[in-house]
Design an enzyme around this catalytic site. Structure first.
Site, mmCIF file in Angstrom:
data_model
loop_
_atom_site.group_PDB
_atom_site.id
_atom_site.type_symbol
_atom_site.label_atom_id
_atom_site.label_comp_id
_atom_site.label_asym_id
_atom_site.label_seq_id
_atom_site.Cartn_x
_atom_site.Cartn_y
_atom_site.Cartn_z
ATOM 1 N N LYS A 198 0.826 -1.207 0.000
ATOM 2 C CA LYS A 198 0.000 0.000 0.000
ATOM 3 C C LYS A 198 0.863 1.260 0.000
ATOM 4 O O LYS A 198 0.465 2.288 -0.522
ATOM 5 C CB LYS A 198 -0.980 -0.005 1.170
ATOM 6 C CG LYS A 198 -0.326 -0.012 2.544
ATOM 7 C CD LYS A 198 -0.142 1.347 3.152
ATOM 8 C CE LYS A 198 0.743 1.253 4.365
ATOM 9 N NZ LYS A 198 0.885 2.480 5.104
ATOM 10 N N ARG A 266 3.520 11.815 4.735
ATOM 11 C CA ARG A 266 4.586 12.171 3.822
ATOM 12 C C ARG A 266 4.471 11.493 2.470
ATOM 13 O O ARG A 266 4.928 12.010 1.466
ATOM 14 C CB ARG A 266 5.920 11.813 4.480
ATOM 15 C CG ARG A 266 6.168 12.631 5.739
ATOM 16 C CD ARG A 266 7.283 12.063 6.570
ATOM 17 N NE ARG A 266 6.968 10.722 7.045
ATOM 18 C CZ ARG A 266 7.756 9.995 7.829
ATOM 19 N NH1 ARG A 266 8.912 10.474 8.216
ATOM 20 N NH2 ARG A 266 7.389 8.800 8.219
#
Lengths: 347, 347
Positions: A198, A266
């Site tokens: 993922k 991030r």
């Protein structure tokens, strides 16, 4: 009451101290050499500097790494709380210290590619690094769960995986709470692979966020393009799951984890910067050089897939988004989503 | 140059006039009796009142429903552009008028449950309503695509499905563009079921949006709980796909479509209102009585699943989120996510 020794005092391990202590168990939170300040401050004030929360007022004791022996003494279970960049440190320094009868649960997400193109999970990597003849029950946590929300008691659903269902049930009893929901699976490869991938694909989907924002970052959000990349991500993740030997049902964990990762942090930020047209180096420097797990896992996965394609085992054209992300990260390519290569004909 | 007759001048059909006319084809946009004002205004000004866009300046001709015969005369293909609430109107009034050699492509998303608990797609429903002995190629569009973004030329990836791959390829040639990406599939049940079900589950995931917002709507967003419901949605959608006879690979279209639906529009809004604690009736009246396709498809799917469970064919406990959504909509239940019932043990 059980005693759990958490090695690594990062955000996720520290957040896990909430359900465990609320269940009446004791947590010994051991900082790695990088966590020295976190432990110092938490010991004095109970405040966790990067999780930005007061840790549970009762049931948590703090240890610096030099106190690891005392922290492990009498523990009923150990939690590995390092990030993927601390895996080798953990394998070299902590694994040898854990007694054989004490099961380990790891929060580290990621995989490692081997020379032959195959990829292995961290539990399998840890097992391969055990001192000769040593046996240890190595289990792991996968699934969509950000540490802040866990610490705040928001509902989160995760999967614990490992070889022995009885040990998994024991861990579930220690950790489950009215807000922390735990499924169990003995398909370690499937769970770990889904949740590692993922990170690759959250970066891929986030490219569309940046493309919509445009070079100056002011464009409005579009969702059709994100949804298209989300669907393509699911397709490639399913293929990779099967390739690596996990059951494709684990796409459930991967999908939820992909969904949550696209929203925060991030990985979305770097994907969006790249989508806006930043070079990889410029995007990384915008993030002040923070090293990203998504970059590491994308690089490893692409390297594995390219090797397997060279051997004729798979077809690179089944992974156009992965290869494009890798070309952006590692080969200086500009973002140019290969939309047409996503099209399929299914008869 | 081909001539395409679009019956139904809603947002999606009208947005599809962009790629088609840009490909040099002609669109005849026919309003239903409900589209009278849309056609009137568009004919005079080129502006589409609900899509809120100028339609293509060249290549679109406008027709009121009384002019349907002229609109169909010489057409190479027909597009059904009605919403699921117009399906019976289309079947009764338009299907009999379409010549056998003219293929139909439908944008309507949804399914219908039958007395025996089985569910059928709209292409199959249309086929069942054809005058006796009449044959018609009935195809459909699935996948994540909002009409505004399509009209604006944003990248969108969809699937055209139907029994005959040659006809699908013909449709693809008419519609595909640098921003409208089309996969083809002869698995009509799989594609249609996946994209219909996303409406059910977008409502389910949106409950978590409202739970985080809280009763006064000011709470901050949480994503772990949305991700948990997203994962559970994927699991139930996969089970439903298999149950209805579609290939589970179509979860790819369902996932992308679920992703985009959670972000926008009325389904998210009603799910969030319910999550905040509004009763179903109060939530509906906040939306000013707009009838929602997600409510219809959730009700139909739950009714089907309950019937099949009564017959012993399936186990209701495999669909806890669907049943909870149905209980909220149709049985006055308050939102109380059955988290524990999502937990599984896979050995």
């Amino acid at each position: 009451m059980s005693i759990l020794t958490f090695v690594g005092a990062g955000q996720m391990a520290s957040a896990l101290s909430f359900p465990v202590t609320q269940n009446g168990h004791q947590v010994r939170l051991v900082g790695t050499p990088l966590d020295r300040d976190i432990i110092d401050v938490a010991r004095k004030t109970g405040f966790h500097a990067t999780l930005k929360r007061q840790l549970p007022p009762k049931g948590v004791k703090y240890y610096q790494i030099e106190e690891i022996t005392a922290a492990l003494d009498g523990a009923d279970a150990v939690l590995c709380g390092v990030s993927s960049f601390g895996v080798d440190w953990f394998a070299d320094n902590i694994l040898p210290l854990i007694p054989e009868n004490i099961p380990l649960l790891s929060v580290t997400k990621g995989m490692i590619d081997l020379e032959d193109g195959s990829m292995i999970t961290y539990p399998h990597y840890f097992a391969s690094k055990l001192p000769q003849g040593k046996k240890l029950s190595i289990n792991a946590i996968g699934g969509p769960c950000t540490s802040y929300e866990l610490a705040d008691g928001d509902h989160s659903a995760v999967a614990f995986c490992g070889d022995d269902i009885e040990i998994l049930r024991m861990f579930k009893q220690l950790f489950e709470s009215p807000y922390y929901h735990i499924s169990l699976s003995t398909d370690v490869i499937g769970v770990e692979c889904a949740v590692a991938l993922k990170n690759v694909y959250a970066l891929g989907v986030s490219l569309a966020v940046g493309l919509a924002q445009g070079p100056d970052g002011t464009g409005i959000q579009h969702f059709n393009s994100q949804a298209a990349l989300f669907g393509q991500s699911m397709k490639e993740m399913k293929n990779l799951l099967l390739l690596m030997g996990g059951h494709e049902d684990n796409i459930i964990y991967g999908a939820g984890d992909l969904y949550v990762t696209i929203f925060g942090g991030r990985t979305r930020k770097i994907g969006a910067l790249l989508g806006r047209g930043f070079s990889f180096d410029d995007a990384i420097s915008e993030l002040e050089g923070v090293t990203l797990e998504s970059i590491v896992i994308a690089t490893r996965t692409a390297r594995s897939v390219r090797r397997l394609a060279e051997k004729g085992i798979i077809d690179l054209s089944d992974f156009p988004l992965l290869i494009h992300v890798d070309n952006i990260i590692n080969n200086g390519a500009a973002v140019d989503i290969p939309w047409k290569s996503f099209e399929t004909e299914k008869i």
